[in-house]
Write an enzyme that holds these catalytic residues in place. Sequence first.
Site, short mmCIF file in Angstrom:
data_model
loop_
_atom_site.label_atom_id
_atom_site.label_comp_id
_atom_site.label_asym_id
_atom_site.label_seq_id
_atom_site.Cartn_x
_atom_site.Cartn_y
_atom_site.Cartn_z
N CYS A 178 0.92 -1.00 0.06
CA CYS A 178 0.02 -0.05 0.14
C CYS A 178 0.93 1.53 0.03
CB CYS A 178 -0.86 -0.07 1.25
SG CYS A 178 -0.03 -0.29 2.78
N CYS B 151 3.38 1.51 2.54
CA CYS B 151 4.79 0.65 2.41
C CYS B 151 5.49 1.58 1.33
CB CYS B 151 4.45 -0.56 1.63
SG CYS B 151 3.22 -1.71 2.71
N ASP C 79 -3.69 27.51 -33.11
CA ASP C 79 -2.85 28.36 -33.92
C ASP C 79 -3.14 27.64 -35.23
OD1 ASP C 79 -0.30 29.23 -34.88
OD2 ASP C 79 0.22 27.22 -35.19
N ASP D 116 1.92 24.17 -32.73
CA ASP D 116 2.84 23.13 -33.23
C ASP D 116 4.15 23.60 -32.89
OD1 ASP D 116 2.77 25.27 -34.64
OD2 ASP D 116 3.39 24.13 -36.64
N ASP E 192 4.83 29.38 -30.95
CA ASP E 192 3.49 29.46 -30.16
C ASP E 192 3.77 29.24 -28.42
OD1 ASP E 192 1.73 29.61 -32.44
OD2 ASP E 192 2.14 27.39 -32.76
#
Length: 731
Positions: free
Chosen positions: A25, A28, A426, A620, A624
């Site tokens: 868990c 641990c 864009d 892209d 940008d």
Amino acid sequence: MAIADTTSSPPGDDHIKFHIYGMTCTGCASRAEKALRAVDGVSDASIQLASEGADVTLSQTIDTTLLDAALVKAGFETDLGADQDETPAEHEATLSARETRHLLISAFLTVPLLAPMLSGGQIHLAPAIQFAITVPILFWLGLRFFAGAYNSLRMKTSNMDVLIAMGTSAAFAYSCFSWLGSNAANPPLYFETVAVIITLVLFGKWLERRAKAGTTKSLTALTALRPDIAHLMAGGQVQDIEAARIAPGNRLLILPGERIPVDGTILSGQTEIDNAHLTGESLPVSCGVGDKVFGGALNGAGAVEIEATTNAASSLLSKIIDLVESVQSEKAPIQHLVDRISAIFVPLIIAIAVVTTSAWLIQGASVEHAILTGIAVLVIACPCALGLATPTALVAGLGAAARHGIIVRGTRPMEMALHIDTIAFDKTGTLTQGQPELVSIETHGTRAELLRLTASLQQKSEHLFAKALVEAAVAENISLSMPQNIDVHLGEGISGDVDGHRLIVGRKELLERLKVSDLPSDDEHFDPGTSPVFASRDGTYLGTLVFADAARATSKEAITKLTRRGIKTAMLTGDRAEAAQKIGEELGLKEIHSNLSPAQKVSFIQSRSGEDHRIAMVGDGINDAPALAAADLSIAMGSGTDAAIETAQISLMRSDPRLILDAIDICRATHAKIRQNLVWAFGYNTIAVPLAALGYLSPMIAAGTMAMSSICVVTNSLLLSRWKAKTGAHS
Ligand code: ADP
Ligand code: MG
């Protein structure tokens, strides 16, 4: 499952990755982290519960056995000291074989204990025999629970092992006591309860391991793409080396049908390469000298020689694997709550068990009934499901996304994707194909001279128009000269010296601002779908280059579907209004903003991101970047470059805008899974614990229910790795 193939750190690398076994868990996992950090020379450690991986950052070179020793002391096993011949996958197989063996032995021993119950009281087993059968079940097969409980208590924490160990030893002690302390012929014995609890918990663990291996399957599938061996070309000879030893600059031979070990550039040869692992689309592309290739890609029928540009650990594929892997150790906001609850959970359950037992005793119930109810409470309340809920869903979901070419950087973008109400695109390269063509030229001088000067300058630009221009010049066999004193005007154009002349190429506004004379005033005659770019030499107008870039075939479908889902779409472009309008209307965009500088794009984004509005920006590339950074969610398209992966929160490995819909879908699905899992895990405890306390559940039923609850959670997550994109982007 293989996360890394090294057990010792290669020189110069300050990271060690290996496996840790025996974690049940989040408690641990943090215990293992603590133990690792305490080792001298370790500056940081992070543990991935779902894939059982550890990533340790070292401040100095250390002996890896120290790490192993620290973890063993804390109650775990690792593959660090493992037999060098044994791969992590083999080690995993050894462990799971042992688990299966233990489960079978435990079940086999438990059956005779159940005989009296199954035979309806016809068969009786002597108490001594029952005792003799139970001892190995509890103290050999169940030893791991005692060891786990001891280790966790020693670290002043508590985990499920504490509950199991307390529950079983209470039942065992009570049975011994009643057997030895009474003269009755048939004293109440609960040895079979002890056996059934251990067997069922082992069964739960066994199922859990299998299911967990499934959730990391998408990750394993990616990892398996990295070949172990590479053919190094040195001194006219070909020599096989381990892929881990490849260094940037190495010349490698890639044979037909092989996977490419690292990222690189083709030096010689011609072939077809299948990038399905990165893009989710299996369409081989033909590649020749100078083309970039990516690690993990499948080579087609040609043999090629490449120059490695990365080593194995820093290839794009490795970065993607690291990303998906690290996501599981990242805390989703909701996980903090889970952690807080887990920390007090075990002590709370022990308290409830004690109160339950006392309350039944005070009520006048038999000691036997009181103790059994207490045990049922202890056994039923395993916090495992809680710990597994988030990480298993994240690995399964984001791993599946990665296989489809959608890279989600962590839990924040995943949550943000659910709240996006506007997406700004864009234009060039995102909604359009990004392969502009030079369609016409207007000039007072000669076409060749205009091409030569502008293309020479554009060699220094990353812009798509620049690339198209250089290509056009090269196609016409025009020889270019090297430009000097370059100024890049982001989103506007470029200026510099070519052959002693000052040149400017870009938007009309740029040339106007830089005081170029004689600029033509009639822009109306350009075809609406085209983008004219103006050029000047030494302050005087030289000519106009007209580019056209068609919309992507899938852009319209993407926009239509987004609109149908109620997401607003907008186009942001630095291009002129006519070109933007034409493409925008063709695609059905509601909002079109043209003539924007990168800074104006940023202010548009900021104006749309408010209290209850979240905006995503899809771009892209480099120009940008400011707008992407300003957006609530940044999505980089199809560039398949390191930069995109490192900066954008979601990277689409293929230039298909429909992937945006898929990305939102997988984020939703993953988020929904996490919530389902948590609701299930919390709900289970809220209902089961009171039922057990009220005496409605026997300890045996409790053990079965507890095991089932973890399995439900993991299996639910597992369903995500089967996720398939709904849009046609992955046909
Ligand atoms: P978009 O927003 O559509 O991606 P950009 O911001 O990259 O467009 O560029 C906006 C405009 O600036 C382009 O339409 C072009 O006219 C001009 N431009 C920018 N860089 C260059 C360049 N290197 N060469 C020519 N024109 C450029
Ligand atoms: Mg662009």
